[in-house]
Design a protein around this motif. Structure first.
Motif, PDB file in Angstrom:
ATOM      1  N   UNK A 337       0.836  -1.206   0.000  1.00  0.00           N
ATOM      2  CA  UNK A 337       0.000   0.000   0.000  1.00  0.00           C
ATOM      3  C   UNK A 337       0.865   1.247   0.000  1.00  0.00           C
ATOM      4  N   UNK A 338       0.320   2.268  -0.636  1.00  0.00           N
ATOM      5  CA  UNK A 338       1.020   3.542  -0.734  1.00  0.00           C
ATOM      6  C   UNK A 338      -0.049   4.624  -0.764  1.00  0.00           C
ATOM      7  N   UNK A 339      -0.097   5.458   0.237  1.00  0.00           N
ATOM      8  CA  UNK A 339      -1.120   6.484   0.220  1.00  0.00           C
ATOM      9  C   UNK A 339      -1.126   7.308   1.478  1.00  0.00           C
ATOM     10  N   UNK A 340      -2.162   8.081   1.547  1.00  0.00           N
ATOM     11  CA  UNK A 340      -2.325   8.986   2.667  1.00  0.00           C
ATOM     12  C   UNK A 340      -3.823   9.192   2.870  1.00  0.00           C
ATOM     13  N   UNK A 341      -4.173   9.997   3.806  1.00  0.00           N
ATOM     14  CA  UNK A 341      -5.590  10.287   4.036  1.00  0.00           C
ATOM     15  C   UNK A 341      -6.204  10.859   2.768  1.00  0.00           C
ATOM     16  N   UNK A 342      -7.291  10.268   2.340  1.00  0.00           N
ATOM     17  CA  UNK A 342      -7.989  10.779   1.164  1.00  0.00           C
ATOM     18  C   UNK A 342      -7.639  10.095  -0.128  1.00  0.00           C
ATOM     19  N   UNK A 343      -6.628   9.245  -0.142  1.00  0.00           N
ATOM     20  CA  UNK A 343      -6.307   8.495  -1.352  1.00  0.00           C
ATOM     21  C   UNK A 343      -5.444   7.297  -0.969  1.00  0.00           C
ATOM     22  N   UNK A 344      -5.410   6.308  -1.849  1.00  0.00           N
ATOM     23  CA  UNK A 344      -4.629   5.108  -1.556  1.00  0.00           C
ATOM     24  C   UNK A 344      -4.403   4.324  -2.838  1.00  0.00           C
ATOM     25  N   UNK A 345      -3.208   3.773  -2.970  1.00  0.00           N
ATOM     26  CA  UNK A 345      -2.876   2.841  -4.039  1.00  0.00           C
ATOM     27  C   UNK A 345      -2.444   1.545  -3.362  1.00  0.00           C
ATOM     28  N   UNK A 346      -3.179   0.470  -3.615  1.00  0.00           N
ATOM     29  CA  UNK A 346      -2.841  -0.830  -3.051  1.00  0.00           C
ATOM     30  C   UNK A 346      -2.652  -1.796  -4.211  1.00  0.00           C
ATOM     31  N   UNK A 347      -1.518  -2.462  -4.252  1.00  0.00           N
ATOM     32  CA  UNK A 347      -1.197  -3.411  -5.314  1.00  0.00           C
ATOM     33  C   UNK A 347      -0.969  -4.780  -4.695  1.00  0.00           C
ATOM     34  N   UNK A 348      -1.633  -5.780  -5.260  1.00  0.00           N
ATOM     35  CA  UNK A 348      -1.465  -7.143  -4.764  1.00  0.00           C
ATOM     36  C   UNK A 348      -0.386  -7.838  -5.582  1.00  0.00           C
ATOM     37  N   UNK A 349       0.666  -8.253  -4.922  1.00  0.00           N
ATOM     38  CA  UNK A 349       1.762  -8.954  -5.569  1.00  0.00           C
ATOM     39  C   UNK A 349       1.597 -10.459  -5.352  1.00  0.00           C
TER      40      UNK A 349
END
Length: 380
Positions: A337-349
């Motif tokens: 996961x990479x993000x902050x309050x109000x947005x997020x990018x989560x990638x499943x490896x």
């Protein structure tokens, strides 16, 4: 000439008919509908209240209009009570009817939950247009609704009703909403967004009883909590309708089992949509159904075609937090996961480090196209 019969007038049934008519304009086509047979967008039902759209105008076409468009016979308010693949007959309204090919587009039922209390039977669900019309009518002058289940439909209804001025309690045994689709950090972003518009979340809670009270209903939760609400709406998932297939001896598992050409275990009988388990996959979403419909139309036309699934992300209709999810099919990897309050990018490896799925929230949804190119097709 015996007709092709499609049992079901939802998205799957009518889309198969449309795709088939692009290939064949003359073969008799009969569509059996358990309801009024009108065509409407089912995904719209969880996102239309705040728009103040007249429920009577949700349907795009009546059964008669669909019959004319498809050059088909549409049978509204009809039931299929038996199927005999050996003689290629089904009973429609207790009358034996022959078919050359039969398509089961039976849909799914809302999963029921065992609740105690004298109002357990009053818990509502919205699985079709008739359900929504009833729910909308009951909402008149109501101020507070409890929603059981914080999955896709539960979150969408929570956002929609809250935007329309209803106070919503969203209850789920998991610790964060959309727990089947999102890792915990992304789920917390969604939880914060829903809380931000006024949704009262009850994570880690299970409903145990519904009782009538002077002002509506008292909903009892695990842990001794209770809520006073006007209506209770269940959104805890779907169960494929397979009883007709089981009674006819077709192979079933979680759904009606088919191969990649949508063929069931009975010759000349096919299944599609929410009721079908296609090569071990249950995918009750719009895009997979469209893919299946195109393939099945070719097979019905006499050119057997296997369905192919590119990776097809699901758009979650929660304006409070725009979200798109491509759920991983394998479970041998881990989320990054990479993000902050109000947005997020989560990638499943996956275990081999390839991209197996993703979840994008807020302004990160713009990365959908780039990530999609990295995911292998679900089925080739």
């Amino acid at each position: 000439m015996q007709p092709i019969i499609i049992v079901g007038s939802g998205l799957a049934g009518y889309t198969v008919a449309r795709e088939f008519r692009k290939l064949d304009a003359t073969t008799p086509l009969k569509i059996v509908s358990r309801d009024c047979g009108s065509f409407y967008s089912k995904p719209m039902l969880s996102n239309v209240f705040h728009q103040k759209k007249d429920p009577a105008k949700i349907a795009s076409y009546s059964a008669a209009q669909m019959a004319e468009q498809l050059h088909a016979e549409v049978l509204p308010y009809s039931s299929v009570t038996a199927l005999d693949p050996a003689t290629r007959t089904i009973q429609i309204n207790h009358q034996d009817t022959g078919y050359q090919s039969l398509v089961l587009a039976l849909g799914a039922d809302q999963r029921r939950i065992d609740l105690a209390g004298d109002a357990a039977e009053d818990v509502l669900s919205v699985n079709d247009l008739a359900d929504y019309l009833r729910f909308h009518t009951l909402l008149h002058d109501k101020r507070r609704v409890a929603i059981l289940g914080a999955g896709l439909i539960g979150c969408e209804f929570a956002n929609d009703l809250t935007s329309g001025g209803i106070t919503v309690d969203l209850i789920d045994p998991a610790s964060w909403p959309l727990s089947r689709f999102l890792p915990e950090p992304a789920g917390q972003v969604m939880a914060d967004a829903l809380s931000g518009i006024g949704v009262q979340l009850w994570p880690g809670c299970t409903p145990v009883a519904v009782d009538r009270s002077d002002d509506g209903y008292r909903l009892s939760l695990s842990g001794g909590k209770s809520l006073q609400v006007d209506l209770v709406l269940s959104a805890i998932g779907l169960v494929p309708r397979i009883m007709l297939a089981q009674a006819a001896g077709l192979t079933t598992a979680r759904g009606i089992v088919t191969d990649a050409c949508l063929r069931t275990s009975a010759e000349h009988v096919y299944a599609i949509g929410d009721c079908a388990e296609v090569e071990n996959l249950l995918l009750p979403y719009v895009m997979p159904i469209m893919q299946c419909a195109r393939a099945l139309a070719k097979t019905l036309f006499g050119t057997p075609a296997k369905v192919t699934y590119p990776a097809m992300p699901v758009v979650v209709k929660t304006p409070a937090m725009p979200t798109v999810v491509a759920p991983p099919l394998q479970q041998d990897g881990a989320w990054e996961t990479d993000g902050k309050a109000g947005s997020m990018r989560a990638v499943y490896r996956n275990a081999d480090s390839s991209v197996g799925g993703f979840a994008l929230l807020g302004d990160r949804v713009e990365e959908k196209g780039a990530l999609l190119k990295q995911i292998a097709p679900w089925r080739i």
